[in-house]
Design an enzyme around this catalytic site. Sequence first.
Site, PDB file in Angstrom:
ATOM      1  N   ASP A  16      63.464  84.896  58.912  1.00  0.00           N
ATOM      2  CA  ASP A  16      62.160  84.581  59.509  1.00  0.00           C
ATOM      3  C   ASP A  16      61.794  85.708  60.471  1.00  0.00           C
ATOM      4  OD1 ASP A  16      60.428  81.692  60.251  1.00  0.00           O
ATOM      5  OD2 ASP A  16      60.212  83.475  61.499  1.00  0.00           O
ATOM      6  N   ASP A 111      56.108  85.179  56.190  1.00  0.00           N
ATOM      7  CA  ASP A 111      57.141  85.814  57.023  1.00  0.00           C
ATOM      8  C   ASP A 111      58.517  85.170  56.899  1.00  0.00           C
ATOM      9  OD1 ASP A 111      57.042  83.492  58.697  1.00  0.00           O
ATOM     10  OD2 ASP A 111      57.473  84.733  60.443  1.00  0.00           O
ATOM     11  N   GLU A 112      58.729  84.399  55.831  1.00  0.00           N
ATOM     12  CA  GLU A 112      59.935  83.574  55.791  1.00  0.00           C
ATOM     13  C   GLU A 112      60.408  83.400  54.358  1.00  0.00           C
ATOM     14  OE1 GLU A 112      60.555  78.953  57.106  1.00  0.00           O
ATOM     15  OE2 GLU A 112      58.618  79.882  57.346  1.00  0.00           O
TER      16      GLU A 112
HETATM   17  N1  DCP Z   1      50.974  80.898  61.975  1.00  0.00           N
HETATM   18  C1  DCP Z   1      49.671  80.426  62.117  1.00  0.00           C
HETATM   19  N2  DCP Z   1      49.458  79.187  62.670  1.00  0.00           N
HETATM   20  C2  DCP Z   1      50.494  78.408  63.054  1.00  0.00           C
HETATM   21  C3  DCP Z   1      51.820  78.879  62.896  1.00  0.00           C
HETATM   22  C4  DCP Z   1      52.021  80.136  62.350  1.00  0.00           C
HETATM   23  O1  DCP Z   1      48.715  81.114  61.758  1.00  0.00           O
HETATM   24  N3  DCP Z   1      50.279  77.207  63.601  1.00  0.00           N
HETATM   25  C5  DCP Z   1      51.171  82.255  61.418  1.00  0.00           C
HETATM   26  C6  DCP Z   1      51.320  83.275  62.507  1.00  0.00           C
HETATM   27  C7  DCP Z   1      52.754  83.614  62.550  1.00  0.00           C
HETATM   28  C8  DCP Z   1      53.198  83.377  61.143  1.00  0.00           C
HETATM   29  O2  DCP Z   1      52.368  82.329  60.647  1.00  0.00           O
HETATM   30  O3  DCP Z   1      52.973  84.969  62.962  1.00  0.00           O
HETATM   31  C9  DCP Z   1      54.654  82.980  61.024  1.00  0.00           C
HETATM   32  O4  DCP Z   1      54.888  81.750  61.685  1.00  0.00           O
HETATM   33  P1  DCP Z   1      56.187  81.484  62.519  1.00  0.00           P
HETATM   34  O5  DCP Z   1      56.218  80.024  62.808  1.00  0.00           O
HETATM   35  O6  DCP Z   1      57.356  82.107  61.877  1.00  0.00           O
HETATM   36  O7  DCP Z   1      55.912  82.188  63.938  1.00  0.00           O
HETATM   37  P2  DCP Z   1      56.104  83.695  64.351  1.00  0.00           P
HETATM   38  O8  DCP Z   1      56.681  84.533  63.281  1.00  0.00           O
HETATM   39  O9  DCP Z   1      54.801  84.199  64.908  1.00  0.00           O
HETATM   40  O10 DCP Z   1      57.099  83.584  65.572  1.00  0.00           O
HETATM   41  P3  DCP Z   1      58.673  83.281  65.553  1.00  0.00           P
HETATM   42  O11 DCP Z   1      59.317  84.480  66.153  1.00  0.00           O
HETATM   43  O12 DCP Z   1      58.840  82.062  66.400  1.00  0.00           O
HETATM   44  O13 DCP Z   1      59.062  83.057  64.120  1.00  0.00           O
HETATM   45 MG    MG Z   2      58.375  83.890  62.199  1.00  0.00          MG
END
Ligand code: DCP
Ligand code: MG
Length: 400
Positions: A16, A111-112
């Site tokens: 992730d 991203d996962e």
């Molecule tokens: N995303 C979004 N709305 C949300 C959750 C996520 O648009 N409610 C998008 C933005 C994030 C991406 O999906 O960058 C990936 O979600 P993640 O939950 O993996 O969050 P991040 O990668 O941003 O942070 P982390 O380091 O906690 O994984």
């Molecule tokens: Mg993420």
Amino acid sequence: MNMGLMNRGLTILHVDMDAFYAAIEVLDHPEWKGKPLVVGSPPDKRGVVATCSYEARKFGIHSAMPSRTAGKLCPHAVFVEPRMERYSEISARIMTVFEEFTPLVEPLSLDEAFLDVSGALHIWGDAVTIARELKARIRSRIGLTASVGVASNKFLAKIASDMNKPDGLTVVPLTEPEIMAFLAPMPVTKMWGVGKVLAARLEKDGIRTIGQLQALSPSVMESLFGRAGARDMEELVRGRDDRPVITQWEEKSISNEHTFDRDEPDAVRVRQRLLELVEEVGGRLRGSGKLARTAQIKIRFADFSTITRQMSFPAALDTDRDLIHGAFILFDRERIGRPIRLIGFGVHNLATPEQAAPVQPDLFADTVAAPVDRRNKKLDQAVDSLRKTFGSHALKRGGY
Ligand code: DCP
Ligand code: MG
């Protein structure tokens, strides 16, 4: 090659990316590095935060929060609107890095992804080495950090990737007592299928952690989750999860199962029936013109409790010999000492020969599947055509 050893232990990665959209914005705008950065609607408009940098998280900002609130929490944060096309492009590049390690990649979002690296262990030695190398390649080629969970299954790997963010690498222990201790302090919301509503109900009964679920009796479990649900929960709270990593291009599978007229106590007879099932599935697989990367067996006991066990091959294959070999490894490993009601066999992650062409062909040179053993292939074709002519019992295999 020893498929038994290779498939054991740590084989699943969950990767992730850290603060994904925000990290890409920083990559493209180095002047924002180290600053609180919010990707989403502007703070003076209706709309929400998609994500934010870890610096912004210190102010209490998080995904899905109204941007107005974020603006109040941190007025000096940089706010940018999402650029989805750019994020998709980076995502595709990341997935390509994953595929350098294994073709068994199951993306969950941009991203996962889950990776099944069991077929790559003979190259790298172990899954933790793969995780380290994978993080290094994402950092050097793309310029981003990823957090990785390494475990024996998807459920545990996903929990682990979230534990040491950002830039984390978390390895889940292997034995069941250690796994249960690892899970015990976690909130029930970490369980698959436990959303906010169910968590609130459990909270009313004073149940907050997975450890508390582990301690419940089967009858209490059943009153909370229903009969089928309780069976799944009992497996999950012990960290057991046998769902295979399924690649995008072929989710289809070919399978067959047999229910015994009377529960069968004799493992040798079950094994014989398994052999017949594998041959039947193998025939259909070859008939489809596809190759399989994953094999799975299913065993149901007299009390209807059911287990599935699966393994991934280092490269896609379709010979009875390899499929039977895999099925028997999975079956024999269970050392079953009780009557069996049903036995099943299936193949997943099917690919056309073009799709299945290994990414680094020479690396697979000395393993089961590649180059597809010509002699076996010829034998299987001969057997398939005889069966077509004379019926499925025309030929019986010896020597397994
Ligand atoms: N995303 C979004 N709305 C949300 C959750 C996520 O648009 N409610 C998008 C933005 C994030 C991406 O999906 O960058 C990936 O979600 P993640 O939950 O993996 O969050 P991040 O990668 O941003 O942070 P982390 O380091 O906690 O994984
Ligand atoms: Mg993420």
